[in-house]
Design an enzyme around this catalytic site. Structure first.
Site, PDB file in Angstrom:
ATOM      1  N   GLU A  44       7.143  -6.584  -2.851  1.00  0.00           N
ATOM      2  CA  GLU A  44       5.709  -6.873  -2.666  1.00  0.00           C
ATOM      3  C   GLU A  44       5.329  -7.985  -3.647  1.00  0.00           C
ATOM      4  OE1 GLU A  44       2.814  -5.870  -0.818  1.00  0.00           O
ATOM      5  OE2 GLU A  44       2.005  -7.441  -2.116  1.00  0.00           O
TER       6      GLU A  44
ATOM      7  N   ASP B 198       6.239  -5.906   6.720  1.00  0.00           N
ATOM      8  CA  ASP B 198       4.884  -5.345   6.756  1.00  0.00           C
ATOM      9  C   ASP B 198       3.953  -6.358   6.083  1.00  0.00           C
ATOM     10  OD1 ASP B 198       2.621  -3.848   6.728  1.00  0.00           O
ATOM     11  OD2 ASP B 198       3.382  -2.272   5.411  1.00  0.00           O
TER      12      ASP B 198
ATOM     13  N   PRO C 280      -0.578 -17.225   2.707  1.00  0.00           N
ATOM     14  CA  PRO C 280       0.624 -16.842   1.951  1.00  0.00           C
ATOM     15  C   PRO C 280       1.675 -16.097   2.785  1.00  0.00           C
ATOM     16  CG  PRO C 280      -1.356 -15.762   1.038  1.00  0.00           C
ATOM     17  CD  PRO C 280      -1.806 -16.626   2.155  1.00  0.00           C
TER      18      PRO C 280
ATOM     19  N   ASP D 208       0.821  -1.217   0.000  1.00  0.00           N
ATOM     20  CA  ASP D 208       0.000   0.000   0.000  1.00  0.00           C
ATOM     21  C   ASP D 208       0.855   1.267   0.000  1.00  0.00           C
ATOM     22  OD1 ASP D 208       0.512   0.559   2.980  1.00  0.00           O
ATOM     23  OD2 ASP D 208      -0.367  -1.443   3.021  1.00  0.00           O
TER      24      ASP D 208
HETATM   25  N1  AG3 Z   1      -0.690  -5.502   7.640  1.00  0.00           N
HETATM   26  C1  AG3 Z   1      -1.662  -6.341   8.237  1.00  0.00           C
HETATM   27  C2  AG3 Z   1      -1.645  -6.397   9.712  1.00  0.00           C
HETATM   28  C3  AG3 Z   1      -2.482  -7.533  10.203  1.00  0.00           C
HETATM   29  C4  AG3 Z   1      -3.906  -7.188  10.412  1.00  0.00           C
HETATM   30  N2  AG3 Z   1      -4.588  -8.333  10.945  1.00  0.00           N
HETATM   31  C5  AG3 Z   1      -5.905  -8.447  11.102  1.00  0.00           C
HETATM   32  N3  AG3 Z   1      -6.697  -7.445  10.830  1.00  0.00           N
HETATM   33  N4  AG3 Z   1      -6.393  -9.581  11.518  1.00  0.00           N
HETATM   34  C6  AG3 Z   1      -1.188  -4.258   7.235  1.00  0.00           C
HETATM   35  C7  AG3 Z   1      -0.565  -3.698   6.044  1.00  0.00           C
HETATM   36  C8  AG3 Z   1      -0.517  -2.225   6.140  1.00  0.00           C
HETATM   37  N5  AG3 Z   1       0.591  -1.692   5.433  1.00  0.00           N
END
Ligand code: AG3
Length: 279
Positions: A106, A155, A162, A86
């Site tokens: 990514e 992140d 995955p 993102d």
């Molecule tokens: N990364 C996901 C964090 C995990 C969220 N988990 C959940 N809602 N069960 C977020 C990416 C933002 N850059």
């Protein structure tokens, strides 16, 4: 008709958000991506049924992942982001003038595409010439690259499906090998309140300790993630975030969550959390 989006945290609780309308639904090679316009939280990104971010509180997550380690580094130049499609994590890193290159790996190009369309405040980082965007498997990248980094930021999504390889012993070993001597790794590591994640969290910290000398957890408050309290790992072979002083002479202006006092105190953990990762 009222529309509501619910992420079920477990069989008896969840988080419900009122939706104005659905903006996008994509089934990509890797996952399902949904974007919603909400009444309270701005735009919401959901991947495989799980909240990734909202415009309302993404600053907490991204500032925590980035500024907490960045402040322990002297003149950091090279940063690797695994995931982060993102653009929010890259946006925070690129706020530092000392940064020469950010490599972001990514796996799913379509996450970047939808972010460009619906999250301009995050994808603004894609325009920065210091960002090198690679669409590939992050686990493969850390195994094969010859480059070394001041900071590696994971992140990722949750440690199921995955994203699971990004929490393994082998992955962390490869990350440790490509860190500079004073380098740091940070990663998102779920909510310590979540009973279903107790064992995965323990495993993550056990795996990290096999490859890093110092492994700590720090916390942040993220209202749209399960239980609202979120944890992050901080791992390093030389830096100790509890006893060391901050080293970065640069601190970006205008941050909404992070300040240096908070960055140090985030490592002070409630007893039940301490017990969880020390068992
Ligand atoms: N990364 C996901 C964090 C995990 C969220 N988990 C959940 N809602 N069960 C977020 C990416 C933002 N850059």
């Amino acid at each position: 008709m009222e529309l509501w989006y619910t992420e079920y945290t477990n069989k008896s609780s969840g988080l419900t958000i009122k939706i104005e309308r659905q903006l996008e639904h994509r089934e990509t090679e890797f996952q399902t991506i949904d974007i919603f316009k909400t009444h309270y939280y701005g735009n919401l990104m959901v991947i495989d049924g799980v909240v990734m971010l909202t415009e309302f509180d993404e600053f907490v997550y991204h500032e925590s992942l980035v500024h907490v380690p960045m402040q322990f580094l002297q003149n950091p130049k090279n940063v690797l982001i695994i995931g982060g499609g993102d653009g929010g994590t890259a946006r925070e890193v690129l706020k530092y003038g000392s940064i020469e290159e950010v490599v972001m790996v990514e796996i799913d190009r379509e996450v970047c595409e939808v972010s460009k369309k619906y999250f301009p405040n995050l994808s603004v980082s894609f325009k920065d010439k210091r960002l090198k965007l690679i669409y590939d498997d992050g686990a493969k990248y850390v195994k094969d690259t010859g480059k070394k980094f001041d900071l590696i930021i994971i992140d990722s999504t949750d440690p199921v499906g995955p994203g699971e390889v990004l929490f393994t012993e082998e992955f962390y070993r490869n990350c440790s090998n490509i860190l500079k001597d004073f380098g740091i790794l940070t990663a998102q590591t779920e909510s310590p309140f979540d009973r279903e994640y107790r064992d995965p969290i323990k495993r993550i910290y056990r795996n990290l300790r096999k490859s890093f000398k110092n492994v700590n957890m720090y916390l942040g408050h993220i209202p749209t993630y399960p239980f609202g309290t979120w944890s992050f790992a901080f791992a390093s072979n030389s830096v100790n975030p509890v006893s060391d002083n901050l080293k970065n002479s640069e601190l970006p202006e205008g941050l909404k969550y992070y300040n240096r006092e908070l960055g140090k105190s985030a490592f002070i953990l409630p007893n039940f959390v301490r017990d969880l990762i020390n068992e």
